[in-house]
Design a protein around this motif. Sequence first.
Motif, PDB file in Angstrom:
ATOM      1  N   GLU A  30      -8.267   9.427 -14.585  1.00 30.02           N
ATOM      2  CA  GLU A  30      -8.830   8.967 -13.419  1.00 30.02           C
ATOM      3  C   GLU A  30      -9.217   7.500 -13.863  1.00 30.02           C
ATOM      4  O   GLU A  30      -9.198   6.541 -12.794  1.00 30.02           O
ATOM      5  CB  GLU A  30      -9.872   9.697 -12.943  1.00 30.02           C
ATOM      6  N   ALA A  31      -9.541   7.086 -14.941  1.00 29.67           N
ATOM      7  CA  ALA A  31      -9.986   5.946 -15.484  1.00 29.67           C
ATOM      8  C   ALA A  31      -8.958   4.813 -15.252  1.00 29.67           C
ATOM      9  O   ALA A  31      -9.054   3.743 -14.851  1.00 29.67           O
ATOM     10  CB  ALA A  31     -10.940   5.846 -16.632  1.00 29.67           C
ATOM     11  N   VAL A  32      -7.818   5.151 -15.822  1.00 30.19           N
ATOM     12  CA  VAL A  32      -6.670   4.547 -15.928  1.00 30.19           C
ATOM     13  C   VAL A  32      -6.194   4.155 -14.616  1.00 30.19           C
ATOM     14  O   VAL A  32      -5.937   2.992 -14.315  1.00 30.19           O
ATOM     15  CB  VAL A  32      -5.390   5.100 -16.932  1.00 30.19           C
ATOM     16  N   VAL A  33      -6.154   5.138 -13.848  1.00 30.33           N
ATOM     17  CA  VAL A  33      -5.494   4.822 -12.364  1.00 30.33           C
ATOM     18  C   VAL A  33      -6.518   3.896 -11.564  1.00 30.33           C
ATOM     19  O   VAL A  33      -6.028   3.097 -10.905  1.00 30.33           O
ATOM     20  CB  VAL A  33      -5.413   6.263 -11.754  1.00 30.33           C
ATOM     21  N   ASP A  34      -7.870   4.283 -11.832  1.00 36.63           N
ATOM     22  CA  ASP A  34      -8.898   3.391 -11.301  1.00 36.63           C
ATOM     23  C   ASP A  34      -8.765   1.913 -11.590  1.00 36.63           C
ATOM     24  O   ASP A  34      -8.980   0.838 -10.859  1.00 36.63           O
ATOM     25  CB  ASP A  34     -10.319   4.078 -11.114  1.00 36.63           C
ATOM     26  N   ARG A  35      -8.368   1.873 -12.900  1.00 34.99           N
ATOM     27  CA  ARG A  35      -8.141   0.395 -13.637  1.00 34.99           C
ATOM     28  C   ARG A  35      -7.017  -0.180 -13.054  1.00 34.99           C
ATOM     29  O   ARG A  35      -7.171  -1.550 -12.647  1.00 34.99           O
ATOM     30  CB  ARG A  35      -7.835   0.615 -15.199  1.00 34.99           C
ATOM     31  N   ILE A  36      -5.991   0.279 -12.699  1.00 37.41           N
ATOM     32  CA  ILE A  36      -5.013  -0.166 -12.148  1.00 37.41           C
ATOM     33  C   ILE A  36      -5.282  -0.758 -10.734  1.00 37.41           C
ATOM     34  O   ILE A  36      -4.695  -1.966 -10.564  1.00 37.41           O
ATOM     35  CB  ILE A  36      -3.490   0.771 -12.263  1.00 37.41           C
ATOM     36  N   GLY A  37      -5.892   0.123  -9.992  1.00 36.55           N
ATOM     37  CA  GLY A  37      -6.289  -0.623  -8.652  1.00 36.55           C
ATOM     38  C   GLY A  37      -6.960   0.256  -7.836  1.00 36.55           C
ATOM     39  O   GLY A  37      -6.812   1.729  -8.257  1.00 36.55           O
ATOM     40  N   THR A  38      -7.706   0.173  -6.825  1.00 39.31           N
ATOM     41  CA  THR A  38      -8.303   1.099  -5.968  1.00 39.31           C
ATOM     42  C   THR A  38      -7.783   1.239  -4.784  1.00 39.31           C
ATOM     43  O   THR A  38      -8.045   2.151  -3.928  1.00 39.31           O
ATOM     44  CB  THR A  38      -9.794   0.580  -5.798  1.00 39.31           C
ATOM     45  N   ASP A  39      -6.604   0.445  -4.447  1.00 35.47           N
ATOM     46  CA  ASP A  39      -5.867   0.561  -3.136  1.00 35.47           C
ATOM     47  C   ASP A  39      -5.028   1.912  -3.216  1.00 35.47           C
ATOM     48  O   ASP A  39      -4.941   2.431  -4.114  1.00 35.47           O
ATOM     49  CB  ASP A  39      -4.656  -0.272  -3.079  1.00 35.47           C
ATOM     50  N   PHE A  40      -5.038   2.496  -2.048  1.00 34.84           N
ATOM     51  CA  PHE A  40      -4.471   3.872  -1.932  1.00 34.84           C
ATOM     52  C   PHE A  40      -2.878   3.900  -2.075  1.00 34.84           C
ATOM     53  O   PHE A  40      -2.401   2.856  -1.681  1.00 34.84           O
ATOM     54  CB  PHE A  40      -4.692   4.702  -0.659  1.00 34.84           C
ATOM     55  N   HIS A  41      -2.390   4.664  -3.055  1.00 32.86           N
ATOM     56  CA  HIS A  41      -1.141   4.651  -3.272  1.00 32.86           C
ATOM     57  C   HIS A  41      -0.769   6.314  -3.681  1.00 32.86           C
ATOM     58  O   HIS A  41      -1.494   6.794  -4.305  1.00 32.86           O
ATOM     59  CB  HIS A  41      -0.673   3.827  -4.449  1.00 32.86           C
ATOM     60  N   PRO A  42       0.286   6.753  -3.085  1.00 32.49           N
ATOM     61  CA  PRO A  42       0.464   8.256  -3.257  1.00 32.49           C
ATOM     62  C   PRO A  42       0.383   8.688  -4.824  1.00 32.49           C
ATOM     63  O   PRO A  42      -0.039   9.800  -5.210  1.00 32.49           O
ATOM     64  CB  PRO A  42       1.840   8.558  -2.592  1.00 32.49           C
TER      65      PRO A  42
END
Length: 120
Positions: A78-90
């Motif tokens: 979750e931290a890595v995904v949030d680090r990449i960006g907060t835009d919605f992506h499937p």
Amino acid sequence: MGQPGLKGLPRLIAAFQNSMAGMKICWQKEEAFRQELLMLILAFPFGIWLGDNGVEQALLIGSVFLIPILETLNSAVEAVVDRIGTDFHPLSGYAKDIASASVLLAIFQALLVWGLILFN
């Protein structure tokens, strides 16, 4: 964060310190991790008491121990995904949901182990 060039005991010490920093972050920021650690603390003496032998005790305790282990990995994803960006992506949603599913599967596995050992 890793320190390049460390070897032997200094590398082990640095790795331990990094691991403890991760535990501290999980403890401070992840409610589910705190709940799962509490569940482990409660399950530990019951696992010792209810298991008829070392194998049963290890299965009872180990099955619950796996839950906070996977929770730390879930939190890391979750931290890595949030680090990449907060835009919605499937794909971001897939990654988070799949990591969360690993925790759920560990919970089911622990329930199965406890059920089979206690009611068989």
